[in-house]
Design a protein around this motif. Structure first.
Motif, PDB file in Angstrom:
ATOM      1  N   SER A 131       0.778  -1.143  -0.088  1.00 26.34           N
ATOM      2  CA  SER A 131       0.086   0.135  -0.049  1.00 26.34           C
ATOM      3  C   SER A 131       0.798   1.208   0.060  1.00 26.34           C
ATOM      4  CB  SER A 131      -0.847  -0.013   1.200  1.00 26.34           C
ATOM      5  OG  SER A 131      -0.295   0.647   2.285  1.00 26.34           O
ATOM      6  N   ASP A 132       0.073   2.426  -0.303  1.00 26.87           N
ATOM      7  CA  ASP A 132       0.992   3.666  -0.350  1.00 26.87           C
ATOM      8  C   ASP A 132       0.673   4.439   0.976  1.00 26.87           C
ATOM      9  OD1 ASP A 132      -1.674   4.540  -0.666  1.00 26.87           O
ATOM     10  OD2 ASP A 132      -1.382   5.715  -2.481  1.00 26.87           O
ATOM     11  N   ALA A 133       0.099   3.684   1.814  1.00 24.10           N
ATOM     12  CA  ALA A 133      -0.589   4.615   2.881  1.00 24.10           C
ATOM     13  C   ALA A 133       0.668   5.564   3.645  1.00 24.10           C
ATOM     14  CB  ALA A 133      -1.080   3.720   4.012  1.00 24.10           C
ATOM     15  N   TRP A 134       0.243   6.503   4.257  1.00 26.27           N
ATOM     16  CA  TRP A 134       0.875   7.529   4.956  1.00 26.27           C
ATOM     17  C   TRP A 134       2.218   8.196   4.283  1.00 26.27           C
ATOM     18  CZ3 TRP A 134       1.158   3.686   9.713  1.00 26.27           C
ATOM     19  CH2 TRP A 134      -0.388   3.486  10.310  1.00 26.27           C
ATOM     20  N   THR A 135       3.080   7.255   3.935  1.00 23.11           N
ATOM     21  CA  THR A 135       4.226   7.607   3.542  1.00 23.11           C
ATOM     22  C   THR A 135       4.470   8.216   2.066  1.00 23.11           C
ATOM     23  OG1 THR A 135       5.391   5.998   4.922  1.00 23.11           O
ATOM     24  CG2 THR A 135       6.868   7.359   3.283  1.00 23.11           C
ATOM     25  N   CYS A 136       3.691   7.855   1.150  1.00 20.74           N
ATOM     26  CA  CYS A 136       3.854   8.036  -0.302  1.00 20.74           C
ATOM     27  C   CYS A 136       3.199   9.415  -0.537  1.00 20.74           C
ATOM     28  CB  CYS A 136       3.164   7.122  -1.070  1.00 20.74           C
ATOM     29  SG  CYS A 136       3.884   5.717  -1.193  1.00 20.74           S
ATOM     30  N   GLN A 137       2.503   9.790   0.386  1.00 19.27           N
ATOM     31  CA  GLN A 137       1.749  11.276   0.160  1.00 19.27           C
ATOM     32  C   GLN A 137       2.897  12.451   0.218  1.00 19.27           C
ATOM     33  OE1 GLN A 137      -1.151  12.162   3.396  1.00 19.27           O
ATOM     34  NE2 GLN A 137       0.306  11.066   4.851  1.00 19.27           N
ATOM     35  N   TYR A 138       3.937  12.002   0.715  1.00 16.61           N
ATOM     36  CA  TYR A 138       5.096  13.055   0.673  1.00 16.61           C
ATOM     37  C   TYR A 138       6.468  12.535   0.084  1.00 16.61           C
ATOM     38  CZ  TYR A 138       6.083  10.546   5.248  1.00 16.61           C
ATOM     39  OH  TYR A 138       6.288   9.755   6.325  1.00 16.61           O
ATOM     40  N   ALA A 139       6.437  11.178  -0.044  1.00 16.83           N
ATOM     41  CA  ALA A 139       7.648  10.418  -0.580  1.00 16.83           C
ATOM     42  C   ALA A 139       7.617  10.812  -2.213  1.00 16.83           C
ATOM     43  CB  ALA A 139       7.716   8.985  -0.478  1.00 16.83           C
ATOM     44  N   GLY A 140       6.221  10.961  -2.593  1.00 13.96           N
ATOM     45  CA  GLY A 140       5.996  11.293  -3.930  1.00 13.96           C
ATOM     46  C   GLY A 140       6.227  12.681  -4.482  1.00 13.96           C
ATOM     47  N   LEU A 141       6.806  13.513  -3.435  1.00 17.36           N
ATOM     48  CA  LEU A 141       7.138  14.842  -3.658  1.00 17.36           C
ATOM     49  C   LEU A 141       8.696  15.084  -3.376  1.00 17.36           C
ATOM     50  CD1 LEU A 141       4.660  16.593  -1.514  1.00 17.36           C
ATOM     51  CD2 LEU A 141       4.310  15.921  -3.955  1.00 17.36           C
ATOM     52  N   TRP A 142       9.166  13.893  -3.421  1.00 16.82           N
ATOM     53  CA  TRP A 142      10.907  13.838  -3.350  1.00 16.82           C
ATOM     54  C   TRP A 142      11.429  14.140  -4.720  1.00 16.82           C
ATOM     55  CZ3 TRP A 142      13.847  10.255   0.464  1.00 16.82           C
ATOM     56  CH2 TRP A 142      13.469  10.475   1.587  1.00 16.82           C
ATOM     57  N   PRO A 143      12.955  14.572  -4.882  1.00 18.73           N
ATOM     58  CA  PRO A 143      13.419  14.573  -6.164  1.00 18.73           C
ATOM     59  C   PRO A 143      13.151  13.296  -7.250  1.00 18.73           C
ATOM     60  CG  PRO A 143      14.861  15.197  -4.387  1.00 18.73           C
ATOM     61  CD  PRO A 143      13.654  14.686  -3.915  1.00 18.73           C
ATOM     62  N   GLU A 144      13.175  13.492  -8.366  1.00 19.34           N
ATOM     63  CA  GLU A 144      12.804  12.548  -9.166  1.00 19.34           C
ATOM     64  C   GLU A 144      13.784  11.426  -9.098  1.00 19.34           C
ATOM     65  OE1 GLU A 144      10.437  12.378 -11.788  1.00 19.34           O
ATOM     66  OE2 GLU A 144       9.419  14.041 -10.835  1.00 19.34           O
ATOM     67  N   GLU A 145      14.855  11.639  -8.981  1.00 16.28           N
ATOM     68  CA  GLU A 145      16.014  10.399  -9.076  1.00 16.28           C
ATOM     69  C   GLU A 145      15.540   9.362  -7.893  1.00 16.28           C
ATOM     70  OE1 GLU A 145      20.648   9.307  -8.506  1.00 16.28           O
ATOM     71  OE2 GLU A 145      19.869  11.297  -8.727  1.00 16.28           O
ATOM     72  N   LEU A 177       2.959  -1.266   4.467  1.00 19.84           N
ATOM     73  CA  LEU A 177       3.419   0.033   3.926  1.00 19.84           C
ATOM     74  C   LEU A 177       4.572  -0.242   2.675  1.00 19.84           C
ATOM     75  CD1 LEU A 177       4.044   2.262   7.108  1.00 19.84           C
ATOM     76  CD2 LEU A 177       2.048   2.026   5.396  1.00 19.84           C
ATOM     77  N   GLY A 178       4.245   0.148   1.706  1.00 23.51           N
ATOM     78  CA  GLY A 178       5.291  -0.070   0.674  1.00 23.51           C
ATOM     79  C   GLY A 178       6.527   0.628   0.924  1.00 23.51           C
ATOM     80  N   ILE A 179       6.436   1.770   1.677  1.00 19.16           N
ATOM     81  CA  ILE A 179       7.360   2.900   1.840  1.00 19.16           C
ATOM     82  C   ILE A 179       7.303   3.297   3.373  1.00 19.16           C
ATOM     83  CG2 ILE A 179       8.856   4.993   1.337  1.00 19.16           C
ATOM     84  CD1 ILE A 179       7.767   4.593  -1.430  1.00 19.16           C
ATOM     85  N   SER A 180       8.347   3.318   4.208  1.00 18.49           N
ATOM     86  CA  SER A 180       8.060   3.496   5.455  1.00 18.49           C
ATOM     87  C   SER A 180       9.114   4.562   5.921  1.00 18.49           C
ATOM     88  CB  SER A 180       8.070   2.456   6.663  1.00 18.49           C
ATOM     89  OG  SER A 180       7.989   2.718   7.937  1.00 18.49           O
ATOM     90  N   ALA A 181       8.781   5.636   6.931  1.00 16.32           N
ATOM     91  CA  ALA A 181       9.913   6.576   7.328  1.00 16.32           C
ATOM     92  C   ALA A 181      10.276   6.248   8.967  1.00 16.32           C
ATOM     93  CB  ALA A 181       9.440   8.001   7.165  1.00 16.32           C
ATOM     94  N   GLY A 182       9.424   5.410   9.495  1.00 19.21           N
ATOM     95  CA  GLY A 182       9.483   4.981  10.691  1.00 19.21           C
ATOM     96  C   GLY A 182      10.696   4.049  11.351  1.00 19.21           C
ATOM     97  N   ASP A 183      10.641   3.866  12.552  1.00 18.65           N
ATOM     98  CA  ASP A 183      11.608   3.156  13.292  1.00 18.65           C
ATOM     99  C   ASP A 183      10.740   1.822  13.601  1.00 18.65           C
ATOM    100  OD1 ASP A 183      13.891   1.974  14.370  1.00 18.65           O
ATOM    101  OD2 ASP A 183      13.488   3.123  16.326  1.00 18.65           O
ATOM    102  N   TYR A 184      10.280   1.172  12.680  1.00 19.51           N
ATOM    103  CA  TYR A 184       9.324  -0.083  12.772  1.00 19.51           C
ATOM    104  C   TYR A 184       9.356  -0.839  11.882  1.00 19.51           C
ATOM    105  CZ  TYR A 184       5.127  -1.388  15.369  1.00 19.51           C
ATOM    106  OH  TYR A 184       4.094  -1.969  16.040  1.00 19.51           O
ATOM    107  N   LYS A 185       9.110  -2.070  11.917  1.00 18.93           N
ATOM    108  CA  LYS A 185       9.240  -3.455  11.324  1.00 18.93           C
ATOM    109  C   LYS A 185       7.824  -3.154  10.237  1.00 18.93           C
ATOM    110  CE  LYS A 185      11.950  -6.154  14.249  1.00 18.93           C
ATOM    111  NZ  LYS A 185      11.687  -5.250  15.578  1.00 18.93           N
TER     112      LYS A 185
END
Length: 508
Positions: free
Chosen positions: A51-65, A377-385
């Motif tokens: 899923s794209d939950a939580w993190t992709c809403q801002y990870a999708g705004l990161w630099p293109e590379e 989470l496909g992508i996570s920014a947390g200190d969690y598994k």
């Protein structure tokens, strides 16, 4: 088509016998025998997702590379110059349809800002079609890399349609204002239409409730409780609305919080969901409605230990699904929360959690007969598994930049997702003397794909017998402490399986 593949395997005398010696100190190795049966395939695999939950809403705004790197790791089916996979080839992507808590800000009552979710629907009742650019970017990136299936899931109805005006419950009871259920349903249809306009993708599936058994009253994230009766009422409103709207999107239910809610959990108003929704004699029978998918979904949380309990629960799910007839089971969400020897807290990008996940995938396919397996989470920014890909955000750049971190969980899941295509058939097998070794086999397009999870601290010597000598060429991909889907080609009767590793074997 499968009959033809079976005939090919029969001509190749492909009753596969794997001999896995158990390497022990000070004594002779005992062979572990695995007999694969290509003549009696079990379930058909639909694929793997996240899923794209939580993190992709801002990870999708990161630099293109960097965001392209994340997308490649999750979705790519390509290889580098050395033949190593660029990604794990997910074929399903779960789009989180937010409940509007992000626009509410601190007034949402959700303390963690990163878990507040946006929505196309605004608090004033208008629509902002560009309200979720990060999530939409990842949806387009998945499509560009070959992802074919997309699902929209709802943690909470939009706050405009809840009893307390929040995206979580005040009292642990249902929070949807059922006097506004028609408006909620129309909002879901509008969301599907906006996504089609922005991406060209019509959602294949819509999951209107998520983990309805939990109280969702702590303000940790968006969530909404439902009883089975309430779910049935909502789906009976949503189903004709999709049909009348000319949408082929299928309703997928019920994302149960743990697997025994599908069968015989003691909380009966929220349990026995297979029979409640798919038994024609049940007051909650939904299978006859248009746009309702013949699948039931549940999450593997809190059912992974002990080993005996894990197998018993999954075997029960398989039996109940089979009893319903023409029904498929999806394991639609998992990350480590802590009902086992592992705790959810603390990021682990190494093999300890990866081996645990690989074994769980084996159990969900082999005992529960899952046809689809989906990570949280496909992508996570947390200190969690909880992530396949992790990101460390740079606080000096408004957190819209930082570092991309791979995990062994990603690559261990890839030992399955990258090489077991949609339409593969799981092949039953028998094992002897196989303590701490888990194997499952699948057939597709004349190939047999076998995944070996070796949780032992010792290497295994693996022999494949019963194959025509012309078919001795075996392709392997190994994930271990030092390898991430590392490729090799073996033309030998003996294969060395590394300790604490996940290895995929592909034979013609």
């Amino acid at each position: 088509m499968y009959k033809n593949n079976s005939m090919v395997m029969v001509r190749m005398t492909f009753a596969v016998l794997l001999l896995l010696p158990v390497l022990t100190k000070g004594q002779n190795a005992l062979p572990v025998k695995i007999q694969v049966d290509p003549q009696h395939p079990v379930q058909t695999i639909e694929g793997f997702g996240a899923s794209d939950a939580w993190t992709c809403q801002y990870a999708g705004l990161w630099p293109e590379e960097k965001k392209n790197k994340m997308a490649d790791l999750l979705f790519s089916n390509g290889f580098d110059k050395k033949g190593k996979p660029l990604g794990i080839g997910l074929n399903l992507w779960r789009f989180s349809i937010g409940g509007g808590s992000a626009e509410q800000g601190t007034e949402s009552g959700i303390r963690d800002k990163s878990r507040r979710q946006a929505s196309f629907l605004k608090l004033n009742g208008t629509y902002d079609e560009h309200a979720m650019p990060g999530q939409v970017w990842f949806m387009n990136a998945a499509k560009a890399r070959g992802v074919k299936k997309f699902l929209g899931f709802v943690n909470s109805p939009h706050v405009n349609f809840t009893l307390n005006g929040k995206a979580f419950s005040s009292d642990g009871k249902g929070n949807l204002d059922f006097s506004k259920k028609e408006a909620f349903v129309q909002d879901l249809l509008k969301t599907v239409q906006i996504l089609k306009k922005q991406t060209g993708i019509t959602l294949d599936y819509l999951s209107p409730v998520n983990e309805p058994q939990w109280k969702w009253n702590e303000g940790n994230q968006e969530g909404c409780p439902y009883t089975n009766e309430q779910i049935a009422e909502l789906v009976r409103t949503l189903s004709p609305a999709l049909k009348n709207g000319g949408l082929n999107t299928k309703i997928q239910i019920a994302d149960a919080g743990q697997l025994d809610y599908l069968t015989d959990h003691k909380d009966t108003p929220k349990s026995q969901q297979i029979s409640y929704f798919f038994n024609p004699g049940s007051p909650g029978y939904l299978a006859g409605l248009p746009n309702v998918d013949r699948s039931i979904s549940g999450h593997s949380y809190f059912t992974t230990s002990s080993e005996e309990r894990s197998i018993r629960i999954r075997t029960k799910v398989a039996a109940e699904v089979e009893k319903a007839g023409n029904l498929r089971f999806w394991m639609s969400e998992y990350c480590v929360l802590g009902d086992s020897l592992l705790k959810g807290e603390g990021r682990d990008t190494g093999m300890t959690t990866a081996l645990f996940i690989a074994k769980l995938i084996h159990h969900d396919f082999s005992y529960a007969n899952a046809t689809s397996w989906q990570w949280w989470l496909g992508i996570s920014a947390g200190d969690y598994k909880d992530g396949l890909v992790y990101i460390d955000r740079d606080k000096n750049k408004d957190k819209n930049d930082g570092q991309v971190v791979e995990s062994k969980m990603l690559w261990a899941m890839g030992n399955y997702s990258r090489f077991i295509p949609e339409g593969s058939k799981r092949l039953p097998l028998k094992m002897e003397n196989a303590d701490q070794v888990y194997a499952s086999s699948y057939s597709h397009a004349g190939k047999v794909i076998t995944v070996i999870v070796n949780t032992r601290k010792e290497a295994l010597s693996l022999e494949i017998k019963g194959i025509n000598k012309k078919q001795r060429k075996i392709k392997t991909y190994t994930t271990s402490a030092g390898l991430s889907l590392a490729p090799a080609t073996i033309q030998s009767d003996s294969i060395q399986i590394l300790p604490e590793s996940v290895t995929t074997l592909i034979t013609d």
